[in-house]
Write an enzyme that holds these catalytic residues in place. Structure first.
Site, PDB file in Angstrom:
ATOM      1  N   ARG A  24      35.180 -27.137   1.164  1.00  0.00           N
ATOM      2  CA  ARG A  24      34.518 -26.473   2.308  1.00  0.00           C
ATOM      3  C   ARG A  24      34.515 -24.954   2.154  1.00  0.00           C
ATOM      4  O   ARG A  24      34.627 -24.225   3.133  1.00  0.00           O
ATOM      5  CB  ARG A  24      35.191 -26.847   3.626  1.00  0.00           C
ATOM      6  CG  ARG A  24      35.158 -28.324   3.947  1.00  0.00           C
ATOM      7  CD  ARG A  24      33.751 -28.735   4.420  1.00  0.00           C
ATOM      8  NE  ARG A  24      33.783 -30.028   5.055  1.00  0.00           N
ATOM      9  CZ  ARG A  24      33.689 -30.220   6.387  1.00  0.00           C
ATOM     10  NH1 ARG A  24      33.549 -29.219   7.187  1.00  0.00           N
ATOM     11  NH2 ARG A  24      33.714 -31.438   6.874  1.00  0.00           N
ATOM     12  N   ARG A  28      32.319 -21.660   8.063  1.00  0.00           N
ATOM     13  CA  ARG A  28      32.433 -20.773   9.225  1.00  0.00           C
ATOM     14  C   ARG A  28      33.481 -19.676   9.123  1.00  0.00           C
ATOM     15  O   ARG A  28      33.465 -18.753   9.915  1.00  0.00           O
ATOM     16  CB  ARG A  28      32.703 -21.619  10.475  1.00  0.00           C
ATOM     17  CG  ARG A  28      31.473 -22.364  10.936  1.00  0.00           C
ATOM     18  CD  ARG A  28      31.817 -23.408  11.956  1.00  0.00           C
ATOM     19  NE  ARG A  28      32.677 -24.414  11.338  1.00  0.00           N
ATOM     20  CZ  ARG A  28      33.068 -25.527  11.935  1.00  0.00           C
ATOM     21  NH1 ARG A  28      32.714 -25.759  13.178  1.00  0.00           N
ATOM     22  NH2 ARG A  28      33.833 -26.393  11.303  1.00  0.00           N
ATOM     23  N   ARG A  37      23.746 -19.202   9.199  1.00  0.00           N
ATOM     24  CA  ARG A  37      23.718 -20.397  10.047  1.00  0.00           C
ATOM     25  C   ARG A  37      22.916 -20.127  11.317  1.00  0.00           C
ATOM     26  O   ARG A  37      22.152 -20.972  11.769  1.00  0.00           O
ATOM     27  CB  ARG A  37      25.159 -20.776  10.365  1.00  0.00           C
ATOM     28  CG  ARG A  37      25.387 -21.846  11.390  1.00  0.00           C
ATOM     29  CD  ARG A  37      25.251 -23.207  10.751  1.00  0.00           C
ATOM     30  NE  ARG A  37      25.642 -24.242  11.706  1.00  0.00           N
ATOM     31  CZ  ARG A  37      24.921 -24.625  12.743  1.00  0.00           C
ATOM     32  NH1 ARG A  37      23.758 -24.057  12.977  1.00  0.00           N
ATOM     33  NH2 ARG A  37      25.356 -25.573  13.557  1.00  0.00           N
ATOM     34  N   ASP A  74      25.860 -31.995   3.366  1.00  0.00           N
ATOM     35  CA  ASP A  74      26.856 -32.758   4.106  1.00  0.00           C
ATOM     36  C   ASP A  74      26.796 -34.217   3.673  1.00  0.00           C
ATOM     37  O   ASP A  74      25.753 -34.689   3.217  1.00  0.00           O
ATOM     38  CB  ASP A  74      26.620 -32.655   5.616  1.00  0.00           C
ATOM     39  CG  ASP A  74      27.866 -33.094   6.389  1.00  0.00           C
ATOM     40  OD1 ASP A  74      28.769 -32.262   6.575  1.00  0.00           O
ATOM     41  OD2 ASP A  74      27.952 -34.281   6.775  1.00  0.00           O
ATOM     42  N   TYR A 149      31.125 -43.504   9.974  1.00  0.00           N
ATOM     43  CA  TYR A 149      30.305 -42.690  10.886  1.00  0.00           C
ATOM     44  C   TYR A 149      29.076 -43.467  11.358  1.00  0.00           C
ATOM     45  O   TYR A 149      28.649 -43.341  12.502  1.00  0.00           O
ATOM     46  CB  TYR A 149      29.852 -41.403  10.193  1.00  0.00           C
ATOM     47  CG  TYR A 149      30.952 -40.363  10.061  1.00  0.00           C
ATOM     48  CD1 TYR A 149      31.292 -39.553  11.138  1.00  0.00           C
ATOM     49  CD2 TYR A 149      31.643 -40.189   8.869  1.00  0.00           C
ATOM     50  CE1 TYR A 149      32.295 -38.597  11.029  1.00  0.00           C
ATOM     51  CE2 TYR A 149      32.644 -39.232   8.746  1.00  0.00           C
ATOM     52  CZ  TYR A 149      32.964 -38.447   9.833  1.00  0.00           C
ATOM     53  OH  TYR A 149      33.958 -37.505   9.731  1.00  0.00           O
TER      54      TYR A 149
HETATM   55  O1  CP3 Z   1      32.543 -27.767   0.649  1.00  0.00           O
HETATM   56  C1  CP3 Z   1      31.534 -27.102   0.925  1.00  0.00           C
HETATM   57  O2  CP3 Z   1      31.549 -25.890   1.162  1.00  0.00           O
HETATM   58  C2  CP3 Z   1      30.194 -27.822   0.873  1.00  0.00           C
HETATM   59  C3  CP3 Z   1      29.708 -28.294   2.114  1.00  0.00           C
HETATM   60  C4  CP3 Z   1      30.305 -29.480   2.852  1.00  0.00           C
HETATM   61  C5  CP3 Z   1      30.144 -29.623   4.240  1.00  0.00           C
HETATM   62  N1  CP3 Z   1      30.616 -30.851   4.614  1.00  0.00           N
HETATM   63  C6  CP3 Z   1      29.530 -28.603   5.120  1.00  0.00           C
HETATM   64  C7  CP3 Z   1      29.777 -28.668   6.575  1.00  0.00           C
HETATM   65  C8  CP3 Z   1      30.963 -30.625   2.383  1.00  0.00           C
HETATM   66  C9  CP3 Z   1      31.451 -30.969   0.990  1.00  0.00           C
HETATM   67  C10 CP3 Z   1      31.136 -31.490   3.510  1.00  0.00           C
HETATM   68  C11 CP3 Z   1      31.741 -32.830   3.423  1.00  0.00           C
HETATM   69  C12 CP3 Z   1      32.012 -33.598   4.632  1.00  0.00           C
HETATM   70  N2  CP3 Z   1      31.267 -33.659   5.796  1.00  0.00           N
HETATM   71  C13 CP3 Z   1      33.097 -34.512   4.777  1.00  0.00           C
HETATM   72  C14 CP3 Z   1      34.101 -34.840   3.706  1.00  0.00           C
HETATM   73  C15 CP3 Z   1      35.117 -33.763   3.501  1.00  0.00           C
HETATM   74  C16 CP3 Z   1      36.165 -33.663   4.583  1.00  0.00           C
HETATM   75  O3  CP3 Z   1      36.270 -32.577   5.148  1.00  0.00           O
HETATM   76  O4  CP3 Z   1      36.897 -34.637   4.786  1.00  0.00           O
HETATM   77  C17 CP3 Z   1      33.023 -35.074   6.069  1.00  0.00           C
HETATM   78  C18 CP3 Z   1      33.984 -36.082   6.669  1.00  0.00           C
HETATM   79  C19 CP3 Z   1      31.855 -34.534   6.700  1.00  0.00           C
HETATM   80  C20 CP3 Z   1      31.311 -34.856   8.028  1.00  0.00           C
HETATM   81  C21 CP3 Z   1      31.249 -33.658   8.905  1.00  0.00           C
HETATM   82  N3  CP3 Z   1      30.366 -32.591   8.744  1.00  0.00           N
HETATM   83  C22 CP3 Z   1      32.046 -33.376  10.026  1.00  0.00           C
HETATM   84  C23 CP3 Z   1      33.160 -34.268  10.543  1.00  0.00           C
HETATM   85  C24 CP3 Z   1      31.608 -32.153  10.541  1.00  0.00           C
HETATM   86  C25 CP3 Z   1      32.062 -31.499  11.818  1.00  0.00           C
HETATM   87  C26 CP3 Z   1      33.387 -30.884  11.713  1.00  0.00           C
HETATM   88  C27 CP3 Z   1      33.261 -29.425  11.447  1.00  0.00           C
HETATM   89  O5  CP3 Z   1      33.915 -28.929  10.509  1.00  0.00           O
HETATM   90  O6  CP3 Z   1      32.528 -28.790  12.211  1.00  0.00           O
HETATM   91  C28 CP3 Z   1      30.596 -31.654   9.698  1.00  0.00           C
HETATM   92  C29 CP3 Z   1      29.875 -30.371   9.838  1.00  0.00           C
HETATM   93  C30 CP3 Z   1      29.916 -29.429   8.681  1.00  0.00           C
HETATM   94  N4  CP3 Z   1      29.734 -29.780   7.378  1.00  0.00           N
HETATM   95  C31 CP3 Z   1      30.066 -28.015   8.751  1.00  0.00           C
HETATM   96  C32 CP3 Z   1      29.981 -27.528   7.441  1.00  0.00           C
HETATM   97  C33 CP3 Z   1      30.039 -26.096   6.992  1.00  0.00           C
HETATM   98  C34 CP3 Z   1      30.261 -27.201  10.037  1.00  0.00           C
HETATM   99  C35 CP3 Z   1      29.014 -27.218  10.841  1.00  0.00           C
HETATM  100  C36 CP3 Z   1      28.456 -25.856  11.152  1.00  0.00           C
HETATM  101  O7  CP3 Z   1      28.527 -24.899  10.377  1.00  0.00           O
HETATM  102  O8  CP3 Z   1      27.879 -25.784  12.235  1.00  0.00           O
END
Ligand code: CP3
Length: 341
Positions: A24, A28, A37, A74, A149
């Site tokens: 990640r 943010r 964003r 994602d 999910y």
């Molecule tokens: O690693 C990176 O920088 C690449 C981008 C990436 C994102 N999500 C961007 C993201 C990667 C590799 C993921 C994987 C992901 N997404 C997983 C597996 C990894 C883990 O953390 O266990 C899972 C379970 C998800 C599903 C997901 N996406 C959730 C549960 C959420 C909400 C929680 C949160 O952090 O807000 C997201 C949203 C998300 N995916 C964001 C980002 C940067 C935040 C949303 C935003 O910027 O508004």
């Protein structure tokens, strides 16, 4: 050109200073991410805008010079391409609708990869912009985590409803997992064709499963994915992340045949090293909270991680994703400590 350091570690080479990136790493905690964003509109609009997705993929590379960039996207774009409506509400995490039941699972069709064309376009743009020494990682969710999910319609504690569904409707659930195996393989192979050099398969929620279910829904599907990927793209490096698999790590490593296993924050590294094949590359596993704490506590934690993985083919990473409240100076300190600069 010399082989990239990150890929050499995945090949099994032991390096004096390990390559590093952070799960990640685009997100943010970076002000430039929050800015992009805000321009993009919704989170999915950002994922499907090749220019902006390229920009946020590169942001952490510009700032910290990590050895690998991870494609900005994602894991839930796969349900989107399978026809489920996916949205991300501020402060609530992802929402998917309609939630899948037996009937809807039987109506599911093959993935429409054209819906993910902007992702492949982003990969091509990123490749032209990345420094020569930086590798590009693609990714997807593992079938179990993505299925969870699709059935719950959101993240959920202990995934109870999903686990009950998997017992009560075993045939339908197996069909969903099969569709996700096929879809994820096509998706990762298309990412590889566009230019990613390694892929990570995120099984973020596998640790809630008892061993028998873990074998059926985590190990077997990922093993099938790896076999199919190897047949079609033998040079593509594969990282498995069975997060906090603990006592099931060995089962995963022996059957899934990935190049590298990524260890979660709570894993016992010494035990994992005893049980996993010595040539297998490992990734991990600094506590993201130690990175928030910073200072001497961070230094000590980093040193312990380095000592834990000493002598193994190793990629330095966190045990889970970097948290939004992480101070940027702490990431700079971490990079300097790992690289001894
Ligand atoms: O690693 C990176 O920088 C690449 C981008 C990436 C994102 N999500 C961007 C993201 C990667 C590799 C993921 C994987 C992901 N997404 C997983 C597996 C990894 C883990 O953390 O266990 C899972 C379970 C998800 C599903 C997901 N996406 C959730 C549960 C959420 C909400 C929680 C949160 O952090 O807000 C997201 C949203 C998300 N995916 C964001 C980002 C940067 C935040 C949303 C935003 O910027 O508004």
């Amino acid at each position: 050109m010399d082989r990239k350091k990150f890929l050499r570690a995945l090949d099994g080479e032991i390096l004096a200073v390990p390559p590093m990136w952070l799960m990640r790493q685009a997100g943010r905690y970076l002000p430039e991410y929050r800015q992009t964003r805000a321009i993009a509109g919704s989170f999915l609009d950002l994922c499907f805008n090749p220019k902006l997705a390229t920009e946020v993929t590169l942001q952490p590379i510009r700032r910290f010079g990590f050895d690998a960039a991870i494609l900005f996207s994602d894991i839930l774009v796969v349900p989107h391409a399978l026809g489920q409506a996916v949205s991300f509400e501020e402060g609530h995490g992802p929402r998917l609708s309609p939630r899948l039941d037996e009937d809807l699972i039987h109506k599911l069709d093959h993935i429409d990869l054209r819906r993910l064309d902007p992702v492949f376009e982003a990969i091509e743009l990123i490749k032209t912009a990345l420094p020569a020494e930086t590798a590009l990682i693609g990714f997807c969710g593992a079938p179990w985590t993505v299925a969870s999910y699709m059935i719950a319609g959101q993240g959920s504690r202990d995934l109870e409803a999903v686990r009950i569904f998997a017992y009560a409707h075993r045939e339908a659930f197996a069909r969903l997992i099969d569709i996700l195996v096929e879809s994820s393989v096509s998706y990762l192979l298309a990412q590889a064709k566009a230019g990613v050099e390694a892929v990570q398969i995120f099984d973020s929620w596998c640790s809630v499963l008892p061993t028998r279910e873990f074998e059926a829904w985590c190990v077997a599907p990922v093993a099938r994915m790896v076999e199919k990927i190897r047949n079609a793209a033998p040079d593509l490096k594969i990282i498995g992340f069975p997060r906090e698999a603990g006592g099931n790590l060995e089962l995963f490593a022996s059957q899934a045949k990935v190049d590298c296993v990524s260890l979660g924050t709570a894993e016992n590294v010494a035990l994992a090293r005893k049980r996993l094949p010595p040539a297998m590359a490992l990734q991990g596993n600094l506590d993201p909270l130690a990175l928030i704490a910073g200072g001497k506590a961070l230094d000590a934690s980093v040193d312990k991680v380095l000592a834990d993985f000493e002598g193994a083919p190793f990629v330095f990473n966190l045990g889970h994703g970097i948290l939004p409240q992480t101070p940027i100076e702490h990431v700079e300190r971490l990079v300097a400590r790992v690289r001894r600069t």
